[in-house]
Design a protein around this motif. Structure first.
Motif, PDB file in Angstrom:
ATOM      1  N   GLY A   1     -64.314  79.801 -18.364  1.00  0.00           N
ATOM      2  CA  GLY A   1     -64.025  81.226 -18.464  1.00  0.00           C
ATOM      3  C   GLY A   1     -62.580  81.499 -18.120  1.00  0.00           C
ATOM      4  N   LEU A   2     -61.953  82.425 -18.837  1.00  0.00           N
ATOM      5  CA  LEU A   2     -60.573  82.769 -18.539  1.00  0.00           C
ATOM      6  C   LEU A   2     -60.490  83.430 -17.175  1.00  0.00           C
ATOM      7  N   ARG A   3     -59.280  83.625 -16.709  1.00  0.00           N
ATOM      8  CA  ARG A   3     -59.055  84.167 -15.366  1.00  0.00           C
ATOM      9  C   ARG A   3     -59.840  85.459 -15.148  1.00  0.00           C
ATOM     10  N   ARG A   4     -60.524  85.534 -14.017  1.00  0.00           N
ATOM     11  CA  ARG A   4     -61.273  86.715 -13.569  1.00  0.00           C
ATOM     12  C   ARG A   4     -62.412  87.095 -14.525  1.00  0.00           C
ATOM     13  N   ASN A   5     -63.027  86.080 -15.108  1.00  0.00           N
ATOM     14  CA  ASN A   5     -64.164  86.373 -15.986  1.00  0.00           C
ATOM     15  C   ASN A   5     -65.491  85.979 -15.364  1.00  0.00           C
ATOM     16  N   GLY A   6     -65.508  85.717 -14.047  1.00  0.00           N
ATOM     17  CA  GLY A   6     -66.773  85.565 -13.354  1.00  0.00           C
ATOM     18  C   GLY A   6     -67.211  84.159 -13.020  1.00  0.00           C
ATOM     19  N   LYS A   7     -66.299  83.178 -13.078  1.00  0.00           N
ATOM     20  CA  LYS A   7     -66.700  81.792 -12.793  1.00  0.00           C
ATOM     21  C   LYS A   7     -67.171  81.628 -11.348  1.00  0.00           C
ATOM     22  N   SER A   8     -66.378  82.142 -10.411  1.00  0.00           N
ATOM     23  CA  SER A   8     -66.753  82.011  -8.996  1.00  0.00           C
ATOM     24  C   SER A   8     -68.041  82.775  -8.699  1.00  0.00           C
ATOM     25  N   SER A   9     -68.218  83.911  -9.363  1.00  0.00           N
ATOM     26  CA  SER A   9     -69.425  84.703  -9.137  1.00  0.00           C
ATOM     27  C   SER A   9     -70.673  83.952  -9.599  1.00  0.00           C
ATOM     28  N   ILE A  10     -70.582  83.287 -10.723  1.00  0.00           N
ATOM     29  CA  ILE A  10     -71.766  82.590 -11.228  1.00  0.00           C
ATOM     30  C   ILE A  10     -72.074  81.364 -10.372  1.00  0.00           C
ATOM     31  N   LEU A  11     -71.043  80.696  -9.849  1.00  0.00           N
ATOM     32  CA  LEU A  11     -71.275  79.581  -8.939  1.00  0.00           C
ATOM     33  C   LEU A  11     -71.943  80.073  -7.657  1.00  0.00           C
ATOM     34  N   ARG A  12     -71.457  81.198  -7.176  1.00  0.00           N
ATOM     35  CA  ARG A  12     -72.043  81.766  -5.963  1.00  0.00           C
ATOM     36  C   ARG A  12     -73.503  82.163  -6.213  1.00  0.00           C
ATOM     37  N   TYR A  13     -73.781  82.648  -7.410  1.00  0.00           N
ATOM     38  CA  TYR A  13     -75.157  83.030  -7.744  1.00  0.00           C
ATOM     39  C   TYR A  13     -76.062  81.796  -7.771  1.00  0.00           C
ATOM     40  N   VAL A  14     -75.598  80.726  -8.384  1.00  0.00           N
ATOM     41  CA  VAL A  14     -76.405  79.507  -8.461  1.00  0.00           C
ATOM     42  C   VAL A  14     -76.685  78.976  -7.054  1.00  0.00           C
ATOM     43  N   LYS A  15     -75.666  78.996  -6.213  1.00  0.00           N
ATOM     44  CA  LYS A  15     -75.857  78.496  -4.843  1.00  0.00           C
ATOM     45  C   LYS A  15     -76.818  79.384  -4.053  1.00  0.00           C
ATOM     46  N   GLY A  16     -76.718  80.695  -4.260  1.00  0.00           N
ATOM     47  CA  GLY A  16     -77.575  81.615  -3.522  1.00  0.00           C
ATOM     48  C   GLY A  16     -78.971  81.750  -4.086  1.00  0.00           C
ATOM     49  N   ARG A  17     -79.186  81.329  -5.325  1.00  0.00           N
ATOM     50  CA  ARG A  17     -80.495  81.451  -5.978  1.00  0.00           C
ATOM     51  C   ARG A  17     -80.931  80.092  -6.528  1.00  0.00           C
ATOM     52  N   THR A  18     -80.782  79.078  -5.729  1.00  0.00           N
ATOM     53  CA  THR A  18     -81.038  77.710  -6.196  1.00  0.00           C
ATOM     54  C   THR A  18     -82.431  77.551  -6.783  1.00  0.00           C
ATOM     55  N   GLU A  19     -83.403  78.253  -6.199  1.00  0.00           N
ATOM     56  CA  GLU A  19     -84.792  78.088  -6.650  1.00  0.00           C
ATOM     57  C   GLU A  19     -84.981  78.538  -8.092  1.00  0.00           C
ATOM     58  N   GLU A  20     -84.074  79.388  -8.616  1.00  0.00           N
ATOM     59  CA  GLU A  20     -84.175  79.822 -10.008  1.00  0.00           C
ATOM     60  C   GLU A  20     -83.722  78.732 -10.976  1.00  0.00           C
TER      61      GLU A  20
ATOM     62  N   LYS B   1     -87.958  69.214  -6.399  1.00  0.00           N
ATOM     63  CA  LYS B   1     -86.846  68.308  -6.705  1.00  0.00           C
ATOM     64  C   LYS B   1     -85.850  68.210  -5.557  1.00  0.00           C
ATOM     65  N   LYS B   2     -86.111  68.938  -4.478  1.00  0.00           N
ATOM     66  CA  LYS B   2     -85.304  68.886  -3.251  1.00  0.00           C
ATOM     67  C   LYS B   2     -83.798  69.036  -3.544  1.00  0.00           C
ATOM     68  N   PRO B   3     -83.417  70.149  -4.175  1.00  0.00           N
ATOM     69  CA  PRO B   3     -82.000  70.297  -4.529  1.00  0.00           C
ATOM     70  C   PRO B   3     -81.115  70.498  -3.306  1.00  0.00           C
ATOM     71  N   LEU B   4     -79.971  69.842  -3.301  1.00  0.00           N
ATOM     72  CA  LEU B   4     -78.908  70.060  -2.321  1.00  0.00           C
ATOM     73  C   LEU B   4     -77.690  70.562  -3.099  1.00  0.00           C
ATOM     74  N   VAL B   5     -77.295  71.800  -2.872  1.00  0.00           N
ATOM     75  CA  VAL B   5     -76.186  72.381  -3.625  1.00  0.00           C
ATOM     76  C   VAL B   5     -74.956  72.459  -2.724  1.00  0.00           C
ATOM     77  N   VAL B   6     -73.855  71.869  -3.185  1.00  0.00           N
ATOM     78  CA  VAL B   6     -72.590  71.868  -2.441  1.00  0.00           C
ATOM     79  C   VAL B   6     -71.532  72.517  -3.320  1.00  0.00           C
ATOM     80  N   LEU B   7     -70.882  73.560  -2.798  1.00  0.00           N
ATOM     81  CA  LEU B   7     -69.846  74.272  -3.538  1.00  0.00           C
ATOM     82  C   LEU B   7     -68.495  74.012  -2.879  1.00  0.00           C
ATOM     83  N   LEU B   8     -67.560  73.441  -3.631  1.00  0.00           N
ATOM     84  CA  LEU B   8     -66.229  73.117  -3.127  1.00  0.00           C
ATOM     85  C   LEU B   8     -65.179  73.800  -3.996  1.00  0.00           C
ATOM     86  N   ASP B   9     -64.311  74.577  -3.373  1.00  0.00           N
ATOM     87  CA  ASP B   9     -63.224  75.255  -4.072  1.00  0.00           C
ATOM     88  C   ASP B   9     -61.981  74.378  -3.974  1.00  0.00           C
ATOM     89  N   LEU B  10     -61.511  73.845  -5.080  1.00  0.00           N
ATOM     90  CA  LEU B  10     -60.392  72.916  -5.060  1.00  0.00           C
ATOM     91  C   LEU B  10     -59.063  73.593  -4.754  1.00  0.00           C
TER      92      LEU B  10
END
Length: 640
Positions: free
Chosen positions: A365-384, A390-399
């Protein structure tokens, strides 16, 4: 007693505690006399003629720290009393945990509203709203030498400070926490005043040029090392060392300022004008440095524009006054609760990371088109996205985070995140550089049924340290191919394209599928604006100006919500969006710019091409080939 005197007494208490502690650690008993003499000389200058501006700045700084301390205390109590099931404005009925009363929670909610209102008044310059209670007599601070280190005296002073926030109806538990040692009101006040000392040039100058000068003149006579401002700040933080959440938030805010390429001194006058907002963001995103940086950049840009242009927008009465906080967020990633749309993108992610055999994906996604928001959503709603079995372990790293500027930092960040979620270290930190130990740890996780999902945000950051990351991609591709990790990589361009631009062969070509973030679909766009209570006319204005790009939609909606008047909102949007459009334009390829400029011409008709279709996917062009929103169109037409 006037407000400046109130803050002078509070400040006297703060500085007495910290400076006396420094001197007590560094010198013999004569240090007490040095401190007392230095303070008395400082006091005379402070209250003498010609110091009104500094008195005012000091009073505001101390009282702001005091209000922030109260707010953090009230918020902590609310979280404890309710388990977090409350709203700051009291809109929803709270649920009291066993041992607490609903009436206590309602009192705390009312107190929180009052403190927030006081902070807003203070930030708007309504200095007369500062309370005038006397906390302690100044003589109390300069009693006999032996009393300065007396714990009973300190407890008495702590209790006197706490009385300024007590009311007859205050919950008993709140009173106890306000006077608690190490985590009470005074310790919180010390932490926030340390930040004022770090970022407020007026306060810095006052202490550097007046207090420390007076004390150091006395220290010279003892042949002792002079005191410096950093020691004062460290001493204040030492008082609050048992408040890790508060201190971590403040430290991250300072780190965010540095990571933006600014020193605290360069932006101090700006930060001092928006301390409350920045502290609130830092506390909300304590462990999310990227989001702190995003909002900090927005605030600095806004304040710099206001300072340069001397805009009168804020002085004009709006046509439609709204109550409560602005529901529209532009800048930081939105919370999962405030996330709208992206149904197809979410389905793409779910099918990759949640399948029988997990597979990796690239979110583009181009700048400010929601990439960080969607990553945050996946991390916060892992069960979806990945079932519990499957015992998911989600790790989010901002480079962009400087902790992850080297491959070794990424391995350590991964190790810590795994240990935090599983309760056991997958490998020892001392073996981060041992590929066999790291590999064995990841294999053990996989073989015991865990699905490790590693999400990288701001992937382009590797280009700034290319030598360190030259072979890094091959290693992680191997881990993904072996089923040790499942990768979710967010980037402005496809990962393969990034590697091609860097003149490297992409190792990820056959392990990553791609999903592209574009404009919002009509239904989620409607729900987003409806949640903020915008009228049909206001929504039409937002659509005309910003199209359905998420950031610019949120920005336009925030402006109309704030100002009420379309004219004022338009001015605010133009001021805020200009630099964002410039950033976007710089990152576009020459052919993409040419296509957009052609689309901005009246009655433009373009032949279909791959670039046009790509820009449609990213949301800059609508399906009919026109630019997305009149604001972007106007900006593009201005480009040479």
């Amino acid at each position: 007693m006037d407000p400046a005197t109130w803050s002078w007494l509070t400040c006297a208490w703060l500085i007495e505690t910290s400076v006396a502690g420094i001197l007590g650690n560094r010198l013999d008993a004569r240090a007490t006399d040095v401190w007392a003499q230095g303070w008395q000389a400082f006091d005379q200058k402070l209250r003498g003629g010609g110091r009104a501006v500094i008195n005012h700045d000091l009073a505001v700084a101390v009282h702001r720290a005091f209000l922030l301390a109260q707010r953090s205390l009230v918020s902590d109590c609310l979280g404890e009393f309710t388990g977090g099931t409350w709203t700051e404005l009291g809109i929803n009925a709270p649920v009291a945990l066993p041992g607490y009363k609903i009436s206590d929670i309602e009192w705390l909610q009312g107190k929180l509203r009052q403190v927030k209102a006081d902070i807003q008044k203070l930030e708007k310059g309504n200095f007369e709203n500062i309370p005038t209670q006397a906390l302690v007599a100044s003589e109390r601070l300069f009693q006999a030498d032996q009393e300065l280190g007396d714990e009973e005296t300190k407890r008495s002073l702590r209790a006197q400070l706490a009385t300024t926030v007590f009311e007859q109806t205050a919950p008993v538990a709140y009173r106890e926490r306000a006077t608690a040692e190490r985590t009470g009101l005074f310790e919180r006040l010390s932490a926030f005043f340390a930040f004022e000392l770090k970022t407020n040039p007026s306060v810095q100058g006052l202490f550097q040029d007046q207090l420390l000068v007076q004390i150091n003149e006395q220290l010279i006579g003892l042949s002792a090392q002079p005191l410096v401002l950093d020691e004062l700040e460290k001493a204040l933080k030492e008082v609050a060392k048992d408040l890790p959440a508060v201190l971590a938030s403040i430290d991250n805010l300072e780190l965010a300022i540095q990571d933006l390429g600014k020193s605290v001194d360069e932006v101090g006058w700006l930060v001092a004008q928006r301390t409350d907002e920045l502290i609130r963001v830092a506390i909300t995103h304590t462990d999310d440095l990227a989001q702190i940086k995003l909002l900090l950049a927005d605030v600095l840009i806004e304040l710099q524009s206001q300072h340069a242009v001397s805009s009168t927008v804020a002085l004009v009465k709006t046509n439609r006054v709204r109550e409560g906080p602005n529901p529209f967020t532009y800048g930081p990633a939105v919370s999962p609760e405030g996330f709208y749309g992206r149904r197809q993108n979410l389905a793409d992610i779910r099918n990759r990371i949640g399948g029988i055999e997990p597979q990796s994906i690239n979110i583009v996604g181009l700048r400010r088109n929601g990439k960080s928001s969607i990553l945050r959503y996946v991390k916060g709603r892992t069960e979806e996205f990945c079932s519990h079995d499957k015992k998911p372990l989600v790790v989010l790293l901002d480079l962009q985070d400087r902790r992850f500027h080297q491959p070794s930092g990424i391995v350590e960040g991964l190790r810590r995140a795994i240990a935090k979620q599983t309760g056991a270290e997958p490998w020892a930190s001392a073996t981060n550089d041992d590929p066999f130990e790291v590999g064995d740890g990841l294999e053990t996780l996989r073989d015991t049924g865990y699905r490790l999902i590693v999400m990288f945000d701001e992937f382009e950051a590797i280009s700034k340290r290319l030598e360190a990351f030259r072979d890094w991609g091959d290693d992680w591709r191997s881990k993904a191919s072996s089923g040790l990790v499942t990768l979710v990589i967010a980037s402005k361009r496809p990962v393969g394209e990034i590697y091609q631009t860097l003149e490297l062969t992409s190792p990820f070509d056959n392990v990553l599928s791609t999903t592209i973030l574009g404009a919002l679909k009509p239904d989620p766009w409607q729900r987003l604006l409806q949640a903020g209570g915008l009228s049909a006319n206001e929504k039409q204005w937002v659509d005309s100006l910003a199209g359905k790009l998420p950031y610019y939609t949120q920005l336009a909606a925030a402006m109309i919500w704030q100002h009420g008047s379309v004219d004022l909102a338009h001015g605010g949007f133009a001021q805020q969006s200009q630099q964002r459009f410039e950033e976007l334009w710089r990152e576009l390829q020459p052919l993409e710019r040419s296509v957009l400029q052609c689309a901005a011409k009246p009655d433009s008709q373009q032949s279909p091409c791959a670039t046009t279709e790509t820009l449609k996917l990213h949301g800059l062009l609508q399906t009919n080939g026109q630019l997305c929103g009149s604001a972007l169109s106007a900006f593009v037409r201005q480009q040479p």
